[in-house]
Design a protein around this motif. Structure first.
Motif, short mmCIF file in Angstrom:
data_model
loop_
_atom_site.label_atom_id
_atom_site.label_comp_id
_atom_site.label_asym_id
_atom_site.label_seq_id
_atom_site.Cartn_x
_atom_site.Cartn_y
_atom_site.Cartn_z
N ARG A 169 0.84 -1.19 0.00
CA ARG A 169 0.00 0.00 0.00
C ARG A 169 0.88 1.25 0.00
O ARG A 169 2.07 1.18 0.32
CB ARG A 169 -0.93 0.01 1.21
CG ARG A 169 -0.21 0.02 2.55
CD ARG A 169 -1.21 -0.02 3.70
NE ARG A 169 -0.53 -0.02 4.99
CZ ARG A 169 -1.17 -0.01 6.16
NH1 ARG A 169 -2.49 -0.01 6.19
NH2 ARG A 169 -0.49 -0.01 7.29
N ALA A 170 0.26 2.38 -0.35
CA ALA A 170 0.99 3.64 -0.36
C ALA A 170 1.47 3.99 1.05
O ALA A 170 0.89 3.55 2.05
CB ALA A 170 0.10 4.75 -0.90
N HIS A 171 2.54 4.77 1.11
CA HIS A 171 3.10 5.13 2.41
C HIS A 171 3.31 6.64 2.47
O HIS A 171 3.88 7.25 1.55
CB HIS A 171 4.45 4.43 2.62
CG HIS A 171 5.14 4.81 3.90
ND1 HIS A 171 4.61 4.53 5.14
CD2 HIS A 171 6.30 5.48 4.11
CE1 HIS A 171 5.43 4.99 6.07
NE2 HIS A 171 6.45 5.57 5.47
N ARG A 172 2.84 7.23 3.55
CA ARG A 172 3.05 8.66 3.81
C ARG A 172 4.07 8.81 4.93
O ARG A 172 4.02 8.12 5.94
CB ARG A 172 1.74 9.33 4.21
CG ARG A 172 0.72 9.41 3.09
CD ARG A 172 -0.64 9.88 3.60
NE ARG A 172 -0.56 11.22 4.17
CZ ARG A 172 -0.67 12.35 3.47
NH1 ARG A 172 -0.85 12.29 2.15
NH2 ARG A 172 -0.63 13.53 4.05
N THR A 173 4.99 9.74 4.73
CA THR A 173 6.03 9.95 5.74
C THR A 173 6.42 11.41 5.79
O THR A 173 6.30 12.15 4.81
CB THR A 173 7.28 9.10 5.45
OG1 THR A 173 8.22 9.25 6.53
CG2 THR A 173 7.96 9.53 4.16
N ALA A 192 3.63 5.88 -3.85
CA ALA A 192 2.72 4.83 -4.31
C ALA A 192 3.35 3.46 -4.12
O ALA A 192 4.58 3.32 -4.14
CB ALA A 192 2.38 5.05 -5.78
N PRO A 193 2.54 2.42 -3.95
CA PRO A 193 3.10 1.09 -3.72
C PRO A 193 3.68 0.47 -4.98
O PRO A 193 3.38 0.89 -6.11
CB PRO A 193 1.88 0.29 -3.24
CG PRO A 193 0.71 0.96 -3.89
CD PRO A 193 1.07 2.42 -3.92
N ALA A 194 4.52 -0.53 -4.77
CA ALA A 194 5.10 -1.28 -5.89
C ALA A 194 3.99 -1.94 -6.69
O ALA A 194 2.97 -2.37 -6.14
CB ALA A 194 6.07 -2.33 -5.37
#
Length: 404
Positions: A169-173, A192-194
């Protein structure tokens, strides 16, 4: 001759030019910071161990080269892929290599530097011939430290391209950036995810395939000494960056690297040798600054640890001591050398996690060591190095060190 004043020009953490004198001074400072060898290297002479460092011009690979020369007393070969000076300066690694070669020569080390594609079989064959002709036909150590965006498989011709993405899933950091006026800001970045074959592509570049090919190619020529040992340099990192790094596409490549170490150890039993991955602690490198969140994490970690943050040259000196038997080979349950325990100490990570939770643009100056981080980034390109006169013209047309 091509002397000119070289001023820093950059976009974010990427600089367009490098300063030859500054790069040279960085290497000299690393050499001086390296503990002296445990034995008189002059007595060893031609019996000094032969080492091959793949990725010898930057980051931990540069530290492995300098520590190998100044502390472990190796002779041998370094391989990197750098751009020569032209209308613009050469890459920082070009100038660092020239400086490392000069220091090696000054201190009586027979060490050759080659510039080219380490992924290609042509470079592997060049190295093999050099080991045969110049270094007695046997190699004792191979340190593998390659970070690259692309690789072509020599057997199939397939071109792989690595990506930096989370898995699932997408990751926010949170992420640290500097605006056009150089003011620091904390922003939020979503990745965005792989998808598709992103994982396979990244493993194809950053996994263990090329490391294995180097070892097998040298073994096929009968060039591995009895007790041959090889180490691939790796990183695990903080839980704060894990979703995008260790649990993402790059992490899949690192897992493949570790699996390759186990396979190579079985392969090397015939030579009394072994393969390990060395998990290093955090550092500001040209590769690490490209990962969202890592710049902020490094600034917070430095503010928490101060001088307790262990520089690469100290870590790689410890690795050479383990590889050469000066110190016991200290492996974790996965068979990895761990040079990152100072970083991943639970108390340290808890404290940095608190800083991370409170980090925003207004609190950065208190929570993170931004001056240190900015200086570290500039020094990657030879700027902000104490003792260098940046107002003076400097020779930029520095030749690649000849294999005399």
């Amino acid at each position: 001759m091509s002397e000119r004043v070289v001023a820093p020009r950059n976009r974010g953490f990427l600089f367009f030019d490098s300063h030859p004198a500054g790069c040279a001074r960085v290497v000299e400072d690393m050499w001086r910071a390296t503990p002296p060898p445990v034995a008189d290297l002059r007595e060893a002479g031609a019996d000094r161990p032969v080492a091959l460092v793949i990725g010898s011009s930057a980051g931990y690979g540069l530290a492995a080269t300098v520590a190998g020369l100044a502390h472990a007393g190796v002779r041998g070969i370094g391989v990197s892929f750098e751009k020569a000076p032209d209308r613009r300066t050469g890459t920082a690694g070009w100038y660092r290599t020239a400086a490392t070669a000069a220091l090696a020569d000054r201190h009586g080390h027979d060490f050759v530097f080659l510039n080219g594609d380490a992924f290609g079989d042509a470079m592997k064959d060049t190295v093999a011939q050099l080991v045969t002709d110049r270094f007695g036909g046997k190699i004792d150590y191979l340190v593998y430290s390659v970070a690259a965006p692309r690789r072509t498989d020599p057997d199939t011709g397939e071109k792989y391209a690595s990506v930096l993405k989370p898995i699932g899933r997408a990751h926010r950091t949170k992420s640290l950036v500097f605006d056009g006026d150089g003011r620091p800001e904390v922003t939020t970045v979503e990745t965005a995810p792989a998808e598709g074959d992103d994982i396979r592509q990244t493993v194809g570049v950053m996994g263990g395939a090329d490391w294995r090919r180097w070892v097998e190619r040298l073994a096929g020529r009968g060039l591995l000494a009895e007790g041959f040992t090889t180490a691939a340099l790796s990183y695990i990192g903080s839980p704060l960056t894990a979703a995008l790094y260790r649990q993402g596409t790059i992490g899949a490549a690192k897992a493949d690297l570790e699996a390759t170490a186990r396979e190579l150890t079985d392969y090397l039993k015939a030579h009394g040798g072994r393969a390990v991955t060395s998990v290093n602690g955090a550092a500001v490198t040209q590769s690490s600054t490209a990962i969202p969140g890592v710049a902020l994490y490094l600034g917070l970690l430095r503010r928490e640890l101060g001088d307790g943050l262990v520089p690469p040259i100290v870590q790689l000196t410890a690795l050479w001591d383990q590889l050469t038997g000066v110190a016991p080979l200290d492996l974790d349950e996965e068979g990895r050398v761990r040079l990152d325990t100072w970083e991943l100490d639970p108390a340290v990570q808890a404290a940095v996690g608190e800083r991370w939770g409170g980090a925003d643009t207004g609190s950065l100056g208190e929570l993170a060591d931004l001056d240190w981080f900015r200086t570290q980034v500039e020094q990657l390109y030879g700027f902000a190095v104490p003792g260098v006169d940046y107002s003076a013209p400097v020779e930029t047309d520095v030749p690649w060190p000849a294999a005399t």
